[in-house]
Design an enzyme around this catalytic site. Structure first.
Site, short mmCIF file in Angstrom:
data_model
loop_
_atom_site.label_atom_id
_atom_site.label_comp_id
_atom_site.label_asym_id
_atom_site.label_seq_id
_atom_site.Cartn_x
_atom_site.Cartn_y
_atom_site.Cartn_z
N SER A 272 25.37 -22.43 -26.09
CA SER A 272 25.34 -20.98 -26.27
C SER A 272 26.53 -20.59 -27.16
O SER A 272 27.58 -21.08 -27.37
CB SER A 272 25.05 -20.21 -25.15
OG SER A 272 26.45 -20.01 -24.76
N LYS A 273 26.23 -19.42 -27.90
CA LYS A 273 27.15 -18.90 -28.61
C LYS A 273 28.51 -18.54 -27.71
O LYS A 273 29.63 -18.66 -28.37
CB LYS A 273 26.66 -17.35 -29.17
CG LYS A 273 27.51 -16.76 -29.92
CD LYS A 273 26.64 -15.54 -30.82
CE LYS A 273 27.63 -14.50 -31.26
NZ LYS A 273 28.45 -13.87 -30.41
N ARG A 274 28.45 -17.99 -26.78
CA ARG A 274 29.54 -17.86 -25.82
C ARG A 274 30.29 -19.09 -25.79
O ARG A 274 31.58 -18.91 -25.60
CB ARG A 274 29.04 -17.44 -24.23
CG ARG A 274 29.09 -15.70 -24.46
CD ARG A 274 28.62 -15.16 -23.17
NE ARG A 274 27.53 -15.41 -23.09
CZ ARG A 274 26.74 -15.79 -21.83
NH1 ARG A 274 27.52 -15.85 -20.52
NH2 ARG A 274 25.42 -16.22 -21.79
N SER A 296 30.53 -13.48 -35.82
CA SER A 296 30.47 -14.78 -35.38
C SER A 296 31.03 -15.97 -36.63
O SER A 296 30.62 -15.72 -37.48
CB SER A 296 29.07 -15.34 -34.71
OG SER A 296 28.73 -14.06 -34.03
#
Ligand code: GLU
Length: 505
Positions: A272-274, A296
């Site tokens: 995930s982006k996290r 991002s």
């Protein structure tokens, strides 16, 4: 044999994740390998989830990676809206194809494969709540549709009236009850699902006169003559419905392949982006500024080369079956096959990603790297000749992963140090060594002579050299003294040494 035609069909609901780029890449490779076509189609029928800017982002990401669609883009590089020889199926944006889908939805109603549903949002909410309080989960299918408000339960005149008066009705697929759907997937093999577990998916909505993903996807894949659907594993649950839709229309089905997920570097679960934010690596191909201003990071802006990025993506899920890890796009086209794509998720390793870039950096010519580095040098106020920059690059490129590492490795070839690392000063700047270093530097004309001078006197070479290096670079580490002196010259070398003496003794 049918021509291979594959498509990448992202929804413009956010920036393309690296998993999405991998899907595009695998499609592209299959198309090129088979002399077929790679088509780009934008699936934007869900207007609630539309995020402005993402279509452009998707196109730019593919362009950066060198994944060039055969169909879908016009001469200016935008999504094609008008049909021509190159883009016979334009428009390639589903919201511009809305006129096409309604008749297919109606065709399904006429053939008994779909029906009109008039249940309001509140009524469906209530049905859900009732089922829940009875300890069940509501599912709109053969088990419940007989008690709901639709063209299967209402009298014909009532149906006509509601169709004309209401604007919130939908067309739902009439999922057969208790039937086995047998499917084949090029990666997952044979799959069977009982239709009783599936629901009557909405296919078309009167409210916005648009199809849902499922209908638009099948209709367009058919009209665009897609031979192979290659997409992420998250679409596997939709496969039975898609099979049944092809059957209902009486159309020939494409082959399907569902790609394994990209997994987190540590632990389990989807990348995930996290994870990227937490562990400091990009998950998007390009930097993305969301409409709310959050930024991002992207592989491109982080200094990755597009061919390195493509190579590392290719290896996430595909195993060539040999030791070879470095593949150009052409080599990938030759070597790639879906048969060698694994079923289990591919763990993303950010360190390995960097390794790929390091390898691609080493492969690039000194001249190309120098040109890439020049703007940064200029931003530091350095005006060095191209020849010199090229020579510096040749000297340092083995030590770098990104072009942005160059400055940190070699800045002191262009500027004198302003500060000296304290612990290195304590360690290396000893009066007796400084005296030997001074004498050696002053008495000789080159690094080579200097070394001979020190050796002849049996002075401690390492200690003397560390002293000199500290004066040249401000720390105990750095390139070889001979290399540094070659670039800065004897005069600057003496100057730096005297400056260090003034400041440090
Ligand atoms: N529009 C879908 C997506 O966003 C495409 C799925 C498919 O390839 O069928 O991923």
């Amino acid at each position: 044999m049918k021509k291979t035609r594959v498509r990448f069909a992202p929804s413009p609901t956010g920036p393309l994740h690296m998993g999405g780029v991998r899907t595009a890449l695998y499609n592209y490779l299959i198309a090129k390998k088979n002399g077929g076509d790679f088509i780009l189609r934008i699936e934007d029928t869900d207007s609630h989830r539309f995020v402005p800017g993402t279509e452009e982002y998707i196109i730019e990401s593919l362009r950066w990676c060198g994944i060039v669609p055969d169909e879908g883009l016009d001469a200016s590089g935008k999504l094609a809206e008008v049909a021509d020889e190159r883009n016979p199926h334009a428009p390639y944006r589903q919201s511009q194809r809305r006129a096409i889908y309604r008749k297919y939805a109606e065709q399904l109603v006429e053939s008994g494969n779909a029906y009109y549903a008039f249940d309001s949002a509140e009524e469906l909410e209530k049905a859900r709540a009732d089922a829940e309080s009875a300890g069940q989960t509501f599912i709109y299918n053969a088990s419940t549709r007989g008690g709901l408000k639709n063209s299967l339960t209402l009298p014909a005149e009532e149906v006509q009236k509601l169709l004309a008066e209401r604007t919130d009705w939908t067309v739902r697929f009439c999922m057969p009850s208790d039937e086995m759907v047998e499917m084949d997937d090029k990666i997952r093999g044979h799959i069977e699902v009982n239709t009783s577990t599936l629901d009557d998916k909405v296919l078309w909505k009167r409210a916005d006169e648009l199809p849902t993903y499922h209908l638009a996807n099948i209709v367009d894949d058919h009209l665009m003559e897609i031979s192979d659907v290659i997409r992420g594993e998250e679409w596997l649950p939709s496969l039975p419905l898609h099979y049944l839709l092809y059957k209902a229309f009486g159309w020939e089905r494409p082959h399907f392949a569902h790609l394994p997920l990209l997994l987190k570097p540590v632990g389990n679960g989807k990348l995930s982006k996290r994870d990227g934010d937490k562990m400091g690596f990009p998950v998007f191909p390009l930097k993305w500024t969301a409409p709310d201003g959050t930024v991002s990071r992207g592989y491109r802006e982080d200094g990755y080369f597009p061919d390195a990025f493509v190579n590392l993506l290719a290896m996430l899920g595909w195993n060539p079956g040999t030791e070879q890890e470095l593949f150009s796009m052409d080599e990938l086209v030759q070597a790639f096959s879906l048969e060698k794509v694994g079923r289990s998720g591919a763990k993303f390793n950010p360190e390995k990603a960097k390794w790929f870039n390091k390898e691609y950096l080493r492969k690039r010519s000194d001249a190309e790297l120098a040109a890439l580095w020049m703007p940064e040098l200029a931003s530091h106020g350095v005006s060095a000749s191209e020849d010199m920059v090229r020579e510096v690059v040749a000297l340092i490129k083995e030590r770098a992963t990104f072009v942005s590492d160059f400055w940190g490795i070699a800045w002191y070839l262009f500027q004198a140090p302003e500060e000296y690392v304290e612990k290195d000063v304590t360690k290396f700047w000893k009066a007796e060594n400084v005296a030997m270093a001074r004498e050696a530097l002053q008495a000789t004309a080159s690094a080579l002579e200097m070394e001979e001078y020190i050796r002849a006197r049996e002075w401690p070479m390492g200690k003397v050299m560390n002293c000199i290096r500290l004066a040249f670079t401000g720390s105990g580490s750095g390139l070889g003294i001979a290399d540094i002196m070659r670039f800065i010259g004897r005069e600057e070398a003496l100057l730096r040494f005297h400056r260090a003496e003034e400041r440090l003794l």
